[in-house]
Design a protein around this motif. Structure first.
Motif, short mmCIF file in Angstrom:
data_model
loop_
_atom_site.label_atom_id
_atom_site.label_comp_id
_atom_site.label_asym_id
_atom_site.label_seq_id
_atom_site.Cartn_x
_atom_site.Cartn_y
_atom_site.Cartn_z
N LEU A 1 0.82 -1.21 0.00
CA LEU A 1 0.00 0.00 0.00
C LEU A 1 0.86 1.26 0.00
O LEU A 1 0.55 2.24 -0.69
CB LEU A 1 -0.96 -0.02 1.19
CG LEU A 1 -2.00 1.09 1.26
CD1 LEU A 1 -3.31 0.57 1.85
CD2 LEU A 1 -1.52 2.29 2.07
N ALA A 2 1.93 1.25 0.77
CA ALA A 2 2.78 2.44 0.88
C ALA A 2 3.40 2.82 -0.46
O ALA A 2 3.68 4.00 -0.71
CB ALA A 2 3.87 2.20 1.91
N ASP A 3 3.61 1.82 -1.34
CA ASP A 3 4.21 2.09 -2.66
C ASP A 3 3.17 2.58 -3.67
O ASP A 3 3.52 3.21 -4.67
CB ASP A 3 4.88 0.83 -3.21
CG ASP A 3 6.00 0.34 -2.30
OD1 ASP A 3 6.76 1.20 -1.81
OD2 ASP A 3 6.08 -0.88 -2.07
N ARG B 1 -8.17 -9.97 -0.59
CA ARG B 1 -6.85 -9.41 -0.86
C ARG B 1 -6.76 -7.95 -0.42
O ARG B 1 -5.77 -7.52 0.15
CB ARG B 1 -6.54 -9.50 -2.37
CG ARG B 1 -6.65 -10.88 -2.98
CD ARG B 1 -5.49 -11.77 -2.66
NE ARG B 1 -4.26 -11.32 -3.30
CZ ARG B 1 -3.13 -12.02 -3.27
NH1 ARG B 1 -3.08 -13.19 -2.66
NH2 ARG B 1 -2.03 -11.56 -3.85
N LEU B 2 -7.82 -7.19 -0.68
CA LEU B 2 -7.81 -5.78 -0.30
C LEU B 2 -7.84 -5.63 1.21
O LEU B 2 -7.10 -4.81 1.77
CB LEU B 2 -9.01 -5.06 -0.93
CG LEU B 2 -9.09 -3.55 -0.63
CD1 LEU B 2 -7.88 -2.81 -1.18
CD2 LEU B 2 -10.38 -2.96 -1.21
N ARG B 3 -8.68 -6.41 1.86
CA ARG B 3 -8.77 -6.33 3.33
C ARG B 3 -7.42 -6.61 3.97
O ARG B 3 -6.99 -5.89 4.89
CB ARG B 3 -9.81 -7.34 3.84
CG ARG B 3 -10.09 -7.21 5.33
CD ARG B 3 -10.99 -8.31 5.84
NE ARG B 3 -10.30 -9.59 5.89
CZ ARG B 3 -10.86 -10.70 6.38
NH1 ARG B 3 -12.11 -10.69 6.80
NH2 ARG B 3 -10.18 -11.83 6.41
N ASP B 4 -6.73 -7.63 3.51
CA ASP B 4 -5.43 -7.99 4.09
C ASP B 4 -4.38 -6.91 3.81
O ASP B 4 -3.51 -6.66 4.64
CB ASP B 4 -4.96 -9.34 3.52
CG ASP B 4 -5.83 -10.50 3.97
OD1 ASP B 4 -6.62 -10.31 4.92
OD2 ASP B 4 -5.75 -11.58 3.36
N ALA B 5 -4.47 -6.26 2.64
CA ALA B 5 -3.50 -5.21 2.30
C ALA B 5 -3.72 -3.96 3.14
O ALA B 5 -2.77 -3.23 3.46
CB ALA B 5 -3.61 -4.87 0.81
N LEU B 6 -4.98 -3.70 3.53
CA LEU B 6 -5.30 -2.50 4.31
C LEU B 6 -4.98 -2.67 5.80
O LEU B 6 -4.70 -1.70 6.49
CB LEU B 6 -6.79 -2.15 4.16
CG LEU B 6 -7.25 -1.65 2.80
CD1 LEU B 6 -8.77 -1.46 2.80
CD2 LEU B 6 -6.57 -0.34 2.43
N ALA B 7 -5.04 -3.89 6.29
CA ALA B 7 -4.94 -4.16 7.73
C ALA B 7 -3.74 -3.49 8.42
O ALA B 7 -3.89 -2.87 9.48
CB ALA B 7 -4.93 -5.66 7.98
N PRO B 8 -2.52 -3.52 7.86
CA PRO B 8 -1.38 -2.91 8.56
C PRO B 8 -1.45 -1.38 8.64
O PRO B 8 -0.69 -0.77 9.40
CB PRO B 8 -0.17 -3.34 7.70
CG PRO B 8 -0.64 -4.48 6.88
CD PRO B 8 -2.09 -4.23 6.64
N PHE B 9 -2.34 -0.77 7.88
CA PHE B 9 -2.41 0.70 7.82
C PHE B 9 -3.67 1.23 8.50
O PHE B 9 -4.06 2.38 8.28
CB PHE B 9 -2.36 1.16 6.35
CG PHE B 9 -1.07 0.80 5.67
CD1 PHE B 9 0.00 1.68 5.66
CD2 PHE B 9 -0.92 -0.44 5.07
CE1 PHE B 9 1.20 1.34 5.04
CE2 PHE B 9 0.27 -0.80 4.45
CZ PHE B 9 1.34 0.10 4.44
N ALA C 1 -13.75 -5.96 2.60
CA ALA C 1 -12.87 -5.09 3.39
C ALA C 1 -13.64 -4.08 4.23
O ALA C 1 -13.11 -3.53 5.19
CB ALA C 1 -11.91 -4.35 2.46
N ALA C 2 -14.90 -3.83 3.88
CA ALA C 2 -15.65 -2.71 4.44
C ALA C 2 -16.42 -3.04 5.72
O ALA C 2 -16.78 -4.19 5.96
CB ALA C 2 -16.61 -2.16 3.39
N HIS C 3 -16.67 -1.99 6.50
CA HIS C 3 -17.57 -2.10 7.64
C HIS C 3 -19.01 -1.82 7.21
O HIS C 3 -19.95 -2.24 7.88
CB HIS C 3 -17.19 -1.10 8.73
CG HIS C 3 -15.82 -1.32 9.29
ND1 HIS C 3 -14.78 -0.41 9.14
CD2 HIS C 3 -15.29 -2.37 9.97
CE1 HIS C 3 -13.69 -0.89 9.72
NE2 HIS C 3 -13.96 -2.07 10.21
#
Length: 256
Positions: A70-72, A107-115, A140-142
């Motif tokens: 995500l940071a990239d 995939r999106l949920r797992d990529a967002l988790a650290p941020f 990924a959403a609530h």
């Protein structure tokens, strides 16, 4: 903790991208740390945020297939102030590639988790279909924000969308719920629109947002300048409606 919301509707041309871009900018102006994720291969939310999609070296496609973190991928919207995970036509290929990947719908949920601690709001602009891309957004959403026009066909499509959300809730994401319905492109002079609006309020009650976005030329002009409508012309009725909607969202998340 970031609150993650999909802006979704299986019907095209109902103002999903306009809502995503303007809500992101309005939330940023209200002091909220905001990330906008463009999950539509057309990349309209990317362009509307002032990010040139044709010159991207990395995009949300690279994030979903695991080629970048995500940071990239994230960039800052120079016009809106919020962060963007941009998209371009590369994302169309992700549909095919995701099929063979592990946990393809998460995939999106797992990529967002650290941020999670980096943002107050994360908004996801979904394509107008229940594809693997939309499914990644929903997982990924609530919650889901449903922009809709007050017309007969919109009511027909709404029942299908709510049914899809219930299936995702039951099988993939127990946190998912409908946050609310936002009436957009509203023209109070049209009797049918008033009638459909009243039907929505009668059936969905407080799930219908108080804010109503009118049909507004300035909102339509803003994307051609690469900026959100709330930045392009703050005095326009459409911009003021999205500012009111952002304030309502900030209050609503306190009760979730």
């Amino acid at each position: 903790m970031a609150r993650i919301f999909c802006v979704a509707n299986q019907k095209g041309g109902v103002g999903k991208t306009t809502t995503c871009v303007n809500l992101a900018a309005a939330l940023h102006q209200a002091g909220q740390r905001t990330l906008l994720i463009d999950l539509d291969p057309q990349g309209n939310a990317t362009m509307g945020s002032g990010v040139e999609k044709r010159s991207l070296t990395t995009s949300v496609y690279h994030l979903l297939v695991g080629l970048s973190g995500l940071a990239d991928v994230r960039v800052n919207s120079s016009t809106g102030g919020y962060d963007v995970l941009p998209a371009n036509r590369d994302l169309a290929g992700a549909e095919v590639e995701l099929v063979n990947l592990d946990k393809r719908e998460k995939r999106l949920r797992d990529a967002l988790a650290p941020f999670d601690a980096d943002y107050d709001f994360i908004l996801i602009d979904c394509p107008p279909s229940l594809s693997l891309l939309t499914l990644n957004g929903l997982c990924a959403a609530h919650g889901v924000i449903i922009p809709m026009q007050c017309e007969y066909y919109a009511l027909e499509g709404l029942s299908d969308l709510v049914s899809s959300i219930k299936k995702v809730h039951a099988n993939l994401n127990r946190d998912l719920k409908v946050i609310g319905l936002l009436r957009v492109m509203f023209d109070p002079r049209v009797t049918l629109q008033q009638q459909v609006s009243a039907q929505l309020e009668g059936h969905f009650g407080d799930k219908v947002f108080t804010a109503i976005v009118p049909r507004n030329v300035r909102l339509a002009e803003a994307p051609s300048h690469g900026m959100p409508g709330v930045v392009f012309d703050k005095s326009a009725k459409g911009a003021q409606a999205y500012m009111a909607f952002a304030a309502e969202m900030i209050e609503r998340v306190k009760t979730l």
